[in-house]
Design a protein around this motif. Structure first.
Motif, short mmCIF file in Angstrom:
data_model
loop_
_atom_site.label_atom_id
_atom_site.label_comp_id
_atom_site.label_asym_id
_atom_site.label_seq_id
_atom_site.Cartn_x
_atom_site.Cartn_y
_atom_site.Cartn_z
N TYR A 4 0.91 -1.24 -0.24
CA TYR A 4 0.27 0.18 -0.05
C TYR A 4 0.35 1.41 -0.19
CZ TYR A 4 -3.47 -2.63 1.35
OH TYR A 4 -5.42 -3.71 0.91
N SER A 5 2.36 1.18 0.43
CA SER A 5 2.83 2.77 0.60
C SER A 5 2.99 3.07 -0.43
CB SER A 5 4.08 2.94 1.31
OG SER A 5 4.76 1.41 0.71
N ARG A 6 2.73 3.03 -1.84
CA ARG A 6 3.10 3.22 -3.08
C ARG A 6 2.01 4.65 -3.08
NH1 ARG A 6 6.49 -1.06 -4.72
NH2 ARG A 6 8.94 -0.46 -3.97
N ASN A 7 0.88 3.74 -3.73
CA ASN A 7 0.08 3.80 -3.48
C ASN A 7 -1.39 4.41 -3.20
OD1 ASN A 7 0.33 3.55 -6.22
ND2 ASN A 7 0.23 0.85 -6.47
N TYR A 8 -1.44 4.32 -2.10
CA TYR A 8 -2.31 4.95 -0.98
C TYR A 8 -1.60 5.77 0.30
CZ TYR A 8 -5.19 1.24 -3.41
OH TYR A 8 -5.34 0.94 -3.93
N ALA A 9 -2.81 7.02 0.70
CA ALA A 9 -2.59 7.92 1.62
C ALA A 9 -2.38 7.16 3.01
CB ALA A 9 -3.69 8.63 1.70
N MET A 10 -1.47 6.87 3.42
CA MET A 10 -1.43 5.43 4.45
C MET A 10 -0.09 5.73 6.14
SD MET A 10 -1.17 1.32 4.80
CE MET A 10 -2.85 0.60 3.86
N ILE A 11 -0.54 5.77 6.80
CA ILE A 11 0.44 6.53 7.85
C ILE A 11 0.40 4.58 8.87
CG2 ILE A 11 1.58 7.77 9.78
CD1 ILE A 11 0.18 9.88 8.32
N PRO A 12 1.12 3.42 9.29
CA PRO A 12 1.46 3.26 9.97
C PRO A 12 2.34 3.21 11.07
CG PRO A 12 2.43 2.57 7.97
CD PRO A 12 1.66 3.48 8.05
N TYR A 13 1.91 3.10 12.64
CA TYR A 13 3.12 2.95 13.44
C TYR A 13 2.79 2.41 14.76
CZ TYR A 13 -0.56 6.28 15.66
OH TYR A 13 -1.83 7.69 15.43
N LEU A 14 3.74 2.11 14.92
CA LEU A 14 3.87 0.71 16.08
C LEU A 14 3.85 0.93 17.54
CD1 LEU A 14 5.65 -1.64 14.74
CD2 LEU A 14 3.74 -2.29 14.66
N SER A 15 3.47 1.18 18.45
CA SER A 15 3.42 1.43 19.91
C SER A 15 3.52 0.00 20.92
CB SER A 15 2.29 2.57 20.39
OG SER A 15 2.37 3.01 19.53
N ASP A 16 4.43 0.40 21.55
CA ASP A 16 4.52 -0.75 22.57
C ASP A 16 2.66 -0.25 23.83
OD1 ASP A 16 6.77 -1.62 22.04
OD2 ASP A 16 7.70 -0.17 22.78
N VAL A 17 3.27 -1.51 24.13
CA VAL A 17 1.08 -1.89 24.72
C VAL A 17 1.81 -2.70 26.16
CG1 VAL A 17 0.17 -0.10 23.00
CG2 VAL A 17 -0.07 -2.91 23.76
N GLU A 18 0.63 -2.63 27.52
CA GLU A 18 0.70 -3.45 28.38
C GLU A 18 -0.87 -3.99 28.13
OE1 GLU A 18 2.57 -3.14 31.93
OE2 GLU A 18 4.72 -1.90 31.16
N VAL A 19 -1.36 -4.71 28.02
CA VAL A 19 -2.75 -5.81 28.49
C VAL A 19 -2.36 -6.19 29.50
CG1 VAL A 19 -2.99 -5.87 26.15
CG2 VAL A 19 -2.20 -7.59 27.22
N LEU A 20 -3.63 -6.15 30.61
CA LEU A 20 -3.89 -6.95 31.26
C LEU A 20 -4.68 -8.51 31.51
CD1 LEU A 20 -5.31 -3.90 33.29
CD2 LEU A 20 -3.25 -4.84 33.02
N ARG A 21 -5.33 -8.55 29.61
CA ARG A 21 -5.50 -10.11 29.94
C ARG A 21 -5.06 -10.97 28.75
NH1 ARG A 21 -12.04 -8.45 29.00
NH2 ARG A 21 -11.70 -10.22 28.55
N PRO A 22 -3.91 -10.84 28.63
CA PRO A 22 -3.45 -11.40 27.26
C PRO A 22 -3.98 -12.09 26.36
CG PRO A 22 -2.64 -12.62 29.57
CD PRO A 22 -3.66 -12.04 29.66
N GLU A 23 -4.30 -12.34 26.83
CA GLU A 23 -5.02 -14.21 26.20
C GLU A 23 -6.11 -14.22 25.06
OE1 GLU A 23 -8.54 -12.91 29.67
OE2 GLU A 23 -5.52 -14.16 29.33
N LYS A 24 -6.93 -12.38 24.96
CA LYS A 24 -7.40 -12.22 24.45
C LYS A 24 -5.96 -11.31 23.49
CE LYS A 24 -10.70 -10.02 25.08
NZ LYS A 24 -11.87 -10.49 24.26
N PHE A 25 -5.07 -11.36 23.05
CA PHE A 25 -3.72 -10.61 22.41
C PHE A 25 -2.98 -11.99 22.15
CE2 PHE A 25 -5.28 -7.05 24.86
CZ PHE A 25 -6.40 -6.89 24.06
#
Length: 100
Positions: A79-100
């Motif tokens: 997608y990067s060449r043909n679409y307006a798109m901004i993907p970004y990554l963040s570190d997060v902490e979850v309380l219910r790991p089985e959901k992810f």
């Protein structure tokens, strides 16, 4: 409280890609996603959702690091060449790991 590290992949992009991205997110191993409408201004001008062609969405995917890396690589490749798109990554902490 026990928390567990995960990645948050956020994708701000054209609303026209929504159904395609949903299929790809699921096929690349993510367990779920959240999609919201997004408005703003950037390299491609003002995106105010005044009409469908100018609508943006924000897709958020909380997943493990490997899935996030695979999704990010897929987005960059397809997608990067043909679409307006901004993907970004963040570190997060979850309380219910089985959901992810």
């Amino acid at each position: 409280m026990n928390s567990h590290k995960r990645k948050l992949l956020t994708i701000v992009t054209e609303a026209a890609l929504e159904s395609t991205l949903v299929r790809e997110i699921e096929s690349l191993g993510a367990h779920g996603y959240t999609i919201t409408d997004a408005r703003g201004k950037g390299e491609h001008g003002v995106r105010n959702a005044g009409w469908e062609a100018s609508a943006n969405i924000r897709v958020e995917v909380v997943c493990d690091a490997e899935t996030a890396a695979a999704l990010a690589a897929h987005l960059r490749e397809h997608y990067s060449r043909n679409y307006a798109m901004i993907p970004y990554l963040s570190d997060v902490e979850v309380l219910r790991p089985e959901k992810f």
